[in-house]
Design an enzyme around this catalytic site. Sequence first.
Site, mmCIF file in Angstrom:
data_model
loop_
_atom_site.group_PDB
_atom_site.id
_atom_site.type_symbol
_atom_site.label_atom_id
_atom_site.label_comp_id
_atom_site.label_asym_id
_atom_site.label_seq_id
_atom_site.Cartn_x
_atom_site.Cartn_y
_atom_site.Cartn_z
ATOM 1 N N SER A 185 0.845 -1.185 0.000
ATOM 2 C CA SER A 185 0.000 0.000 0.000
ATOM 3 C C SER A 185 0.888 1.245 0.000
ATOM 4 O O SER A 185 1.672 1.431 -0.929
ATOM 5 C CB SER A 185 -0.972 -0.035 1.186
ATOM 6 O OG SER A 185 -2.005 0.895 0.996
ATOM 7 N N ASP A 245 -8.815 -5.659 -5.270
ATOM 8 C CA ASP A 245 -8.425 -4.595 -4.341
ATOM 9 C C ASP A 245 -9.545 -3.564 -4.257
ATOM 10 O O ASP A 245 -9.913 -2.959 -5.262
ATOM 11 C CB ASP A 245 -7.120 -3.938 -4.806
ATOM 12 C CG ASP A 245 -6.477 -3.064 -3.743
ATOM 13 O OD1 ASP A 245 -7.215 -2.330 -3.051
ATOM 14 O OD2 ASP A 245 -5.238 -3.095 -3.618
ATOM 15 N N HIS A 299 -7.224 -5.756 -0.873
ATOM 16 C CA HIS A 299 -6.077 -4.916 -0.536
ATOM 17 C C HIS A 299 -5.167 -5.583 0.497
ATOM 18 O O HIS A 299 -3.970 -5.311 0.540
ATOM 19 C CB HIS A 299 -6.577 -3.563 -0.026
ATOM 20 C CG HIS A 299 -5.515 -2.514 0.041
ATOM 21 N ND1 HIS A 299 -4.842 -2.073 -1.083
ATOM 22 C CD2 HIS A 299 -4.993 -1.816 1.086
ATOM 23 C CE1 HIS A 299 -3.962 -1.144 -0.722
ATOM 24 N NE2 HIS A 299 -4.027 -0.970 0.584
#
Length: 465
Positions: A136, A352, A391
């Site tokens: 991320s 995601d 994610h």
Amino acid sequence: PNTTIVSAAMVPTDGSCRVTATVTHPPSGDRVKVFIGLPMKGWNGRFRGNGGGGFSGGSANSLRGPVAQGFVAGATDTGHEGGSGSFALDANGRLNWQAIRDNAYLGIHDMTVVGKALTEAFYGKAPRYSYFVGGSTGGRQGLMAAQRYPHDYDGIVSACPAINWHRFLPADLWPQAVMVAANNFLPKAKLDAATAAAVAACDAADGVTDGVIDDPARCAYDPKALVGAQVGDSTFTEADADVVRKIWDGPRGQDGACLWHGLARGTDLFALAGTTGSPLTGKPFSIALDWFRFFLLQNPQWDAATLTPAGFELLWQQSVEQYGAVIGTDDPDLMPFRDRGGKVIIYHGLADQLIPAQGTIDYYKRVQQQMGGAEKTAQFARLFLAPGVDHGFRGAGPTPTGQLEAIIRWVEERQAPEKLVAERRDKNGKILGTRPLFPYPQVAKYQGSGSTDEAANFVSSRPEH
């Protein structure tokens, strides 16, 4: 220079020396905190930088695992504590550009320079190899190091990277703008029903029915098929279908032009199209809300319920123009990194729900164009896409494994990763199934016989686009 050692102490739990330092950038009064863990015995000769998440630059807590594996490990708060975006404003409510730069790129570089210097001072020799690992924001930080400081790392593992920050982060408020404009706030049950219907419609396209859309870009399911269906205690309406369609399509300008990618079919829509209360109102994603409040509008009290599609387009353009150069992390010229022998593995879940994988695919294609084509790019940078995971790399699909080992083999033994193996495990850690992930644009194709839960029964294939 401009570095102060705050403390150095033994950590009995992991047998390391833990050093805390602060770095500043005169004449600014900023303070970037750096945390370095040095194994007292069993050092493997490597330095490893760790990334953060959201607006948090990183945490000292991330050092324990790598130190236990024999790495000297580094982390940093990139100049501010906590996960709020409020650091972007100074005490007078004006943009604090030094704090913004520290968070965007300088903090990680400071941590790396300090970490390597401490390593050399502590052991009497520099690390043989340096690696950066993050997901991320951490994935973005790793690619930023490759772009701005190509000599900092030999190998980078970048997961679901928050690159295109200036584009995808404002786009994360688009689902709210859609619901505000329609005055139609969807309950979680309706959003989940649309996702489940898309998965059911497109699951078998790859020849395997496993609750996963292998290639969401090729799934064209339209939510109008759900109109009239009973969902929970209400009926799915034409207006609901329109909201879902617009979220999947992604942000549009007033002229209908596409601004950025929407959420792929098969992703959890509630993460960005969150609603709460009775009657329902919007519940925006907090990191995107902070971006609008502190970075774009400089108004900590701003209410996302006032966001119209026209206002969204203006703020999206402002984000791109104002912040692309400092935090966009989308420069495809990795020549200096490549030329000094750097290697990078990027991987991204195709479900995601916070950062559309399509933005990472776009970036990788631009790297290929810049660096002389697919084959030349694959000599130092490879992208792996993981179907059916979000994610956090959770979901109906299997989770990628072995990325750190793969980057070390690539850097130190010149063995490029021909595939990663992804695994599905139950809550006790028992492996339920495996699947190979091949470098983009290759995909895993079922051979037609044997268990679909065994990686050995899949081969590499190129999609027919």
